[in-house]
Design a protein around this motif. Structure first.
Motif, PDB file in Angstrom:
ATOM      1  N   VAL A  51     -18.924 -39.568  26.096  1.00  0.00           N
ATOM      2  CA  VAL A  51     -17.993 -40.452  26.793  1.00  0.00           C
ATOM      3  C   VAL A  51     -16.664 -40.477  26.052  1.00  0.00           C
ATOM      4  N   GLU A  52     -16.714 -40.619  24.750  1.00  0.00           N
ATOM      5  CA  GLU A  52     -15.488 -40.647  23.953  1.00  0.00           C
ATOM      6  C   GLU A  52     -14.704 -39.345  24.119  1.00  0.00           C
ATOM      7  N   SER A  53     -15.404 -38.217  24.121  1.00  0.00           N
ATOM      8  CA  SER A  53     -14.740 -36.923  24.331  1.00  0.00           C
ATOM      9  C   SER A  53     -14.103 -36.848  25.709  1.00  0.00           C
ATOM     10  N   ALA A  54     -14.823 -37.297  26.731  1.00  0.00           N
ATOM     11  CA  ALA A  54     -14.280 -37.274  28.097  1.00  0.00           C
ATOM     12  C   ALA A  54     -13.032 -38.142  28.198  1.00  0.00           C
ATOM     13  N   ILE A  55     -13.079 -39.310  27.584  1.00  0.00           N
ATOM     14  CA  ILE A  55     -11.918 -40.207  27.592  1.00  0.00           C
ATOM     15  C   ILE A  55     -10.740 -39.549  26.892  1.00  0.00           C
ATOM     16  N   ASP A  56     -10.989 -39.012  25.692  1.00  0.00           N
ATOM     17  CA  ASP A  56      -9.913 -38.362  24.931  1.00  0.00           C
ATOM     18  C   ASP A  56      -9.296 -37.205  25.705  1.00  0.00           C
ATOM     19  N   GLU A  57     -10.142 -36.379  26.289  1.00  0.00           N
ATOM     20  CA  GLU A  57      -9.636 -35.220  27.013  1.00  0.00           C
ATOM     21  C   GLU A  57      -8.835 -35.629  28.242  1.00  0.00           C
ATOM     22  N   TRP A  91      -2.160 -22.836  30.607  1.00  0.00           N
ATOM     23  CA  TRP A  91      -2.812 -24.057  30.122  1.00  0.00           C
ATOM     24  C   TRP A  91      -1.904 -25.284  30.214  1.00  0.00           C
ATOM     25  N   LYS A  92      -0.655 -25.109  30.533  1.00  0.00           N
ATOM     26  CA  LYS A  92       0.237 -26.249  30.707  1.00  0.00           C
ATOM     27  C   LYS A  92      -0.085 -27.042  31.968  1.00  0.00           C
ATOM     28  N   GLN A  93      -0.998 -26.526  32.778  1.00  0.00           N
ATOM     29  CA  GLN A  93      -1.343 -27.203  34.024  1.00  0.00           C
ATOM     30  C   GLN A  93      -2.844 -27.479  34.124  1.00  0.00           C
ATOM     31  N   PRO A  94      -3.370 -28.296  33.212  1.00  0.00           N
ATOM     32  CA  PRO A  94      -4.798 -28.639  33.301  1.00  0.00           C
ATOM     33  C   PRO A  94      -5.052 -29.516  34.529  1.00  0.00           C
ATOM     34  N   PHE A  95      -6.284 -29.515  34.974  1.00  0.00           N
ATOM     35  CA  PHE A  95      -6.645 -30.357  36.119  1.00  0.00           C
ATOM     36  C   PHE A  95      -8.124 -30.689  36.047  1.00  0.00           C
ATOM     37  N   VAL A  96      -8.527 -31.683  36.812  1.00  0.00           N
ATOM     38  CA  VAL A  96      -9.937 -32.037  36.897  1.00  0.00           C
ATOM     39  C   VAL A  96     -10.569 -31.136  37.951  1.00  0.00           C
ATOM     40  N   PHE A  97     -11.652 -30.492  37.562  1.00  0.00           N
ATOM     41  CA  PHE A  97     -12.379 -29.606  38.461  1.00  0.00           C
ATOM     42  C   PHE A  97     -13.716 -30.248  38.794  1.00  0.00           C
ATOM     43  N   ALA A  98     -14.052 -30.268  40.067  1.00  0.00           N
ATOM     44  CA  ALA A  98     -15.383 -30.675  40.521  1.00  0.00           C
ATOM     45  C   ALA A  98     -15.798 -29.661  41.567  1.00  0.00           C
ATOM     46  N   GLY A  99     -17.017 -29.183  41.479  1.00  0.00           N
ATOM     47  CA  GLY A  99     -17.456 -28.206  42.459  1.00  0.00           C
ATOM     48  C   GLY A  99     -18.893 -27.784  42.264  1.00  0.00           C
ATOM     49  N   HIS A 100     -19.263 -26.802  43.064  1.00  0.00           N
ATOM     50  CA  HIS A 100     -20.629 -26.291  43.010  1.00  0.00           C
ATOM     51  C   HIS A 100     -20.616 -24.775  43.101  1.00  0.00           C
ATOM     52  N   GLN A 101     -21.659 -24.187  42.525  1.00  0.00           N
ATOM     53  CA  GLN A 101     -21.781 -22.741  42.499  1.00  0.00           C
ATOM     54  C   GLN A 101     -22.279 -22.224  43.843  1.00  0.00           C
ATOM     55  N   THR A 102     -21.730 -21.102  44.261  1.00  0.00           N
ATOM     56  CA  THR A 102     -22.136 -20.461  45.502  1.00  0.00           C
ATOM     57  C   THR A 102     -23.034 -19.263  45.165  1.00  0.00           C
ATOM     58  N   PRO A 103     -23.703 -18.686  46.156  1.00  0.00           N
ATOM     59  CA  PRO A 103     -24.600 -17.559  45.878  1.00  0.00           C
ATOM     60  C   PRO A 103     -23.912 -16.367  45.195  1.00  0.00           C
ATOM     61  N   ALA A 130     -10.322 -28.802  33.441  1.00  0.00           N
ATOM     62  CA  ALA A 130     -10.202 -27.354  33.541  1.00  0.00           C
ATOM     63  C   ALA A 130      -8.848 -26.864  33.037  1.00  0.00           C
ATOM     64  N   LEU A 131      -8.904 -25.757  32.321  1.00  0.00           N
ATOM     65  CA  LEU A 131      -7.694 -25.045  31.907  1.00  0.00           C
ATOM     66  C   LEU A 131      -7.681 -23.710  32.641  1.00  0.00           C
ATOM     67  N   PRO A 132      -6.607 -23.429  33.383  1.00  0.00           N
ATOM     68  CA  PRO A 132      -6.530 -22.148  34.094  1.00  0.00           C
ATOM     69  C   PRO A 132      -6.519 -20.971  33.116  1.00  0.00           C
ATOM     70  N   MET A 133      -7.277 -19.943  33.443  1.00  0.00           N
ATOM     71  CA  MET A 133      -7.304 -18.726  32.632  1.00  0.00           C
ATOM     72  C   MET A 133      -6.582 -17.593  33.362  1.00  0.00           C
ATOM     73  N   GLN A 136      -7.705 -17.230  39.504  1.00  0.00           N
ATOM     74  CA  GLN A 136      -8.904 -17.843  40.074  1.00  0.00           C
ATOM     75  C   GLN A 136     -10.011 -18.022  39.049  1.00  0.00           C
ATOM     76  N   SER A 137      -9.637 -18.261  37.809  1.00  0.00           N
ATOM     77  CA  SER A 137     -10.615 -18.456  36.749  1.00  0.00           C
ATOM     78  C   SER A 137     -10.185 -19.629  35.882  1.00  0.00           C
ATOM     79  N   VAL A 138     -11.154 -20.488  35.536  1.00  0.00           N
ATOM     80  CA  VAL A 138     -10.864 -21.643  34.698  1.00  0.00           C
ATOM     81  C   VAL A 138     -11.876 -21.747  33.565  1.00  0.00           C
ATOM     82  N   LEU A 139     -11.449 -22.401  32.517  1.00  0.00           N
ATOM     83  CA  LEU A 139     -12.312 -22.750  31.396  1.00  0.00           C
ATOM     84  C   LEU A 139     -12.461 -24.262  31.421  1.00  0.00           C
ATOM     85  N   LEU A 140     -13.694 -24.740  31.458  1.00  0.00           N
ATOM     86  CA  LEU A 140     -13.921 -26.182  31.406  1.00  0.00           C
ATOM     87  C   LEU A 140     -13.981 -26.599  29.948  1.00  0.00           C
TER      88      LEU A 140
END
Length: 185
Positions: A51-57, A91-103, A130-133, A136-140
């Motif tokens: 939780v502390e890490s999530a808050i800090d990030e 990486w100057k444009q981080p964002f919150v990513f929520a999603g699900h994996q597809t086949p 998420a940090l854009p790599m 169409q690729s991100v690093l969480l």
């Protein structure tokens, strides 16, 4: 050792060094207030440290992004490698990513239904900073495993909010969204 692995190691070191930078430059009172408010609400789902890490990030990457941007600018002055520089610019444009994996192994982003390759992720449903790599690729930076029901809770939360865009909703309400995973909601 390949050139790519050298770049990855340098980027990992840059990312790893941010915690110390944040500890030196962040408003500690503001962080303590966030801890006081959110740790009790989120601690039934994840550990106190998570939780502390999530808050800090969220605080440093999204809420008060000047910390992150200042750090990235400093790092840009220290590297001459084009690949690393290009990645830091993204990486100057981080964002919150929520999603699900597809086949096909890609992830569908909840906010706009776009498809992303999520680096080093193995859960089916996920949310994190998420940090854009690449295009169409991100690093969480840190992520939480979610489920299909979670995406329904995101829809409900978005519908009840005053936000016009789903991505803006995720960015501004990341901690609230994490609370949807908790027993305290």
């Amino acid at each position: 050792m390949t050139v790519t692995s050298l770049h990855e190691r340098e980027l990992a070191a840059i990312l790893g060094g941010f915690a110390g930078f944040m500890d030196q430059h962040a408003d500690q009172n503001e962080r303590e207030q966030l801890y006081h408010m959110w740790i009790p609400l989120l601690s039934t789902y994840v550990t106190h440290d998570a939780v502390e890490s999530a808050i800090d990030e969220w605080y440093a990457f999204i809420q008060n992004d000047s910390l992150w941007l200042h750090y990235i600018e400093e790092q840009l002055t220290l590297t001459a490698k084009p690949f690393v520089r290009d990645t830091l610019e993204k990486w100057k444009q981080p964002f919150v990513f929520a999603g699900h994996q597809t086949p096909d192994g890609l992830y569908t982003c909840w906010s706009d239904q776009s498809k992303w390759h999520v680096e080093k992720e193995s859960t089916v449903h996920v949310m994190g900073i998420a940090l854009p790599m690449t295009d169409q690729s991100v690093l969480l930076v840190h992520s939480f495993e979610t489920d299909l029901e979670f995406e329904e809770l995101l829809k409900e939360g978005f519908a009840e909010s005053k936000e016009m865009m789903r991505q803006t909703y995720l960015n501004r309400n990341y901690l609230t969204c994490i609370s949807f995973l908790s027993d305290n909601t």
